[in-house]
Design an enzyme around this catalytic site. Structure first.
Site, PDB file in Angstrom:
ATOM      1  CG  HIS A  20       0.970  -3.604  -0.001  1.00 27.84           C
ATOM      2  ND1 HIS A  20       0.576  -2.338  -0.551  1.00 27.84           N
ATOM      3  CD2 HIS A  20       2.056  -3.425   0.409  1.00 27.84           C
ATOM      4  CE1 HIS A  20       1.812  -1.587  -0.473  1.00 27.84           C
ATOM      5  NE2 HIS A  20       2.682  -2.224   0.174  1.00 27.84           N
ATOM      6  CG  ASN A  56       8.509   2.236  -7.698  1.00 30.39           C
ATOM      7  OD1 ASN A  56       9.903   1.821  -8.049  1.00 30.39           O
ATOM      8  ND2 ASN A  56       8.158   3.344  -7.340  1.00 30.39           N
ATOM      9  CB  CYS A 105       7.052   6.214  -1.733  1.00 31.92           C
ATOM     10  SG  CYS A 105       6.377   4.580  -1.472  1.00 31.92           S
TER      11      CYS A 105
HETATM   12  N1  PLP Z   1      10.025  -1.902  -3.707  1.00 33.00           N
HETATM   13  C1  PLP Z   1       9.482  -1.373  -4.929  1.00 33.00           C
HETATM   14  C2  PLP Z   1       9.733  -1.451  -6.109  1.00 33.00           C
HETATM   15  C3  PLP Z   1       8.027  -0.806  -4.450  1.00 33.00           C
HETATM   16  O1  PLP Z   1       7.192  -0.623  -5.309  1.00 33.00           O
HETATM   17  C4  PLP Z   1       7.528  -0.845  -3.109  1.00 33.00           C
HETATM   18  C5  PLP Z   1       6.259  -0.316  -2.587  1.00 33.00           C
HETATM   19  O2  PLP Z   1       5.705   0.753  -3.626  1.00 33.00           O
HETATM   20  C6  PLP Z   1       8.140  -1.215  -2.294  1.00 33.00           C
HETATM   21  C7  PLP Z   1       9.656  -1.734  -2.587  1.00 33.00           C
HETATM   22  C8  PLP Z   1       8.057  -1.106  -0.587  1.00 33.00           C
HETATM   23  O3  PLP Z   1       7.263  -2.134  -0.237  1.00 33.00           O
HETATM   24  P1  PLP Z   1       6.357  -2.093   0.958  1.00 33.00           P
HETATM   25  O4  PLP Z   1       5.312  -1.288   0.982  1.00 33.00           O
HETATM   26  O5  PLP Z   1       5.628  -3.401   1.266  1.00 33.00           O
HETATM   27  O6  PLP Z   1       7.223  -1.641   2.197  1.00 33.00           O
END
Ligand code: PLP
Length: 399
Positions: free
Chosen positions: A201, A151, A325
């Site tokens: 999303h 991410n 995050c």
């Molecule tokens: N995994 C990855 C690689 C992400 O980028 C994200 C969100 O940024 C998530 C999991 C978590 O997804 P969610 O926001 O739908 O819980």
């Protein structure tokens, strides 16, 4: 309000207008419960089935391999905890040092509950070595979970190669494909992956809907225990409007994937090259070849990422420092640290993540506005002054 230039699509995306349109009747008229015996609920059940078929076809899966969840985090947690519960004789999980907190923080919980967790390392470009996985597998390994695309950097892992290694040992393989889904093709019909997570999303559906693909025959205990929904693999009344929205979003993603990815990639490349050409002491994090088409993580030496974000915010530009995050903490992200990005540079890292809604004009605006921001911020930095006067050297030079 100032025009927003939104380049933070790995954090979340705009809900596509046709998705909103597809969902709306399910709030107003078609609000039945798909499990109800009456025809009013029954008609909704039929639409959920159709949506499941659409999502299954998008992933090259069978409809009964699709479990709707509330988000990517739930899909990731369900995959790992559901596998561990189904395999009580195993106590070892393998993952990587660069996972999203949905898995990265779960590993702490697992350790506190008596599990062994191996974290595979990555090199300077964010790539991992399949031989390290091979060596880490043992008779107690319950599951391997390796993300599809990072991410923060967009780096793609060789998920199929890794899944084949674990398959040869009869060990299930999960991949967090939250950032990959919708950006690059995924085909589970020709894959060794056993479980795969998606989040709505990130691909122009709303927040609050996710998918866990579970290949037929995979051992799995429901993480959310409750009703018989999702063939007993996830209790809870289905979020019908969001499921319908997700089905529309994947249809749009399929339609636009080739053409738009060429355009989005070209915009990303223009942005990246423009920054490298106009600002000194900058590096791009992550393997430039094996990367998502929309993401660039750029490190500006001797500046704080947060300060850059604040100044860009004044121009209406939305990006992110590290992952959304983990921002809020001034520590460089665990991903950049795992890659060995020099400390001076990791602090000044900005992630731009584009989407089909970005334009060339927006990229030009960023390319005009960003260099003076960096220059001004550096003027205020004693570390930059020390570097410019030759009192210190850049640790980046060693990389
Ligand atoms: N995994 C990855 C690689 C992400 O980028 C994200 C969100 O940024 C998530 C999991 C978590 O997804 P969610 O926001 O739908 O819980």
């Amino acid at each position: 309000m100032k025009k927003v230039i939104y380049m933070d699509n790995n954090a979340t995306t705009r809900v596509a207008p046709p998705v909103v349109e597809a969902m709306t009747p399910y709030f107003q008229d078609l609000y039945g419960n798909p499990s109800s015996m009456h025809a009013f609920g029954g008609q909704v059940n039929g639409r959920v089935d159709e949506a499941r078929e659409r999502v299954a076809s998008f992933l090259g899966a069978r409809p009964d391999e699709i479990v709707f969840t509330s988000c990517g985090t739930e899909s990731d947690n369900a995959a790992i905890l559901g596998t561990l519960e189904a395999c009580p004789d195993k106590n070892h999980v393998i993952t990587t040092r660069v996972e999203h907190p949905a898995i990265w923080n779960l590993r702490l919980y697992l350790r506190n509950h008596g599990y062994r967790v191996t974290e595979l390392s990555v090199d300077r470009k964010g790539n991992l070595d399949p031989e390290e996985l091979q060596a880490a597998l043992d008779e107690k390994t319950a599951l391997v979970s390796v993300m599809y695309a990072n991410n923060e950097t967009g780096v793609l892992f060789p998920v199929e190669d890794l899944a084949r290694i674990t398959a040869s040992r009869g060990i299930p393989f999960h991949t967090d494909a939250v950032q990959a889904a919708g950006k690059i093709p995924l085909n589970m019909s020709d894959s060794a992956v056993d479980m795969l997570s998606v989040s709505g999303h990130k691909l122009h559906a709303p927040k609050g809907i996710g998918v866990l693909f579970i290949r037929r025959g995979t051992r799995f205990s429901p993480y959310l225990k409750g009703g018989h929904q999702e063939k007993g693999r996830r209790g809870g009344t289905e979020n019908v409007p969001y499921i319908i929205g997700l089905a529309k979003a994947v249809e749009l993603a399929e339609e636009h994937m080739d053409e738009e990815n060429r355009r989005v990639k070209a915009l990303r490349d223009k942005l990246e090259k423009g920054i490298l050409d106009s600002v000194p002491n900058v590096l791009v994090n992550g393997d430039p070849e094996h990367r998502l088409p929309n993401t660039t993580s750029v490190s500006f030496e001797y500046v704080e990422g947060e300060s850059i974000l604040m100044k860009m915010n004044d121009l209406g530009v939305c990006a992110s420092s590290g992952s959304a995050c983990t921002s809020g903490s001034l520590e460089p992200s665990h991903v950049l640290r795992a890659m060995g990005v020099p400390f001076t540079a990791a602090h000044g890292s900005i992630r731009f993540s584009l989407s089909i809604y970005n334009t060339e004009e927006e990229v030009n605006t960023v390319l005009e506005g960003l260099p003076p921001i960096i220059e001004k911020l550096r003027e205020m930095s004693p570390f930059w002054r020390d570097y410019k006067t030759g009192r210190t050297s850049s640790p980046m030079a060693a990389h």
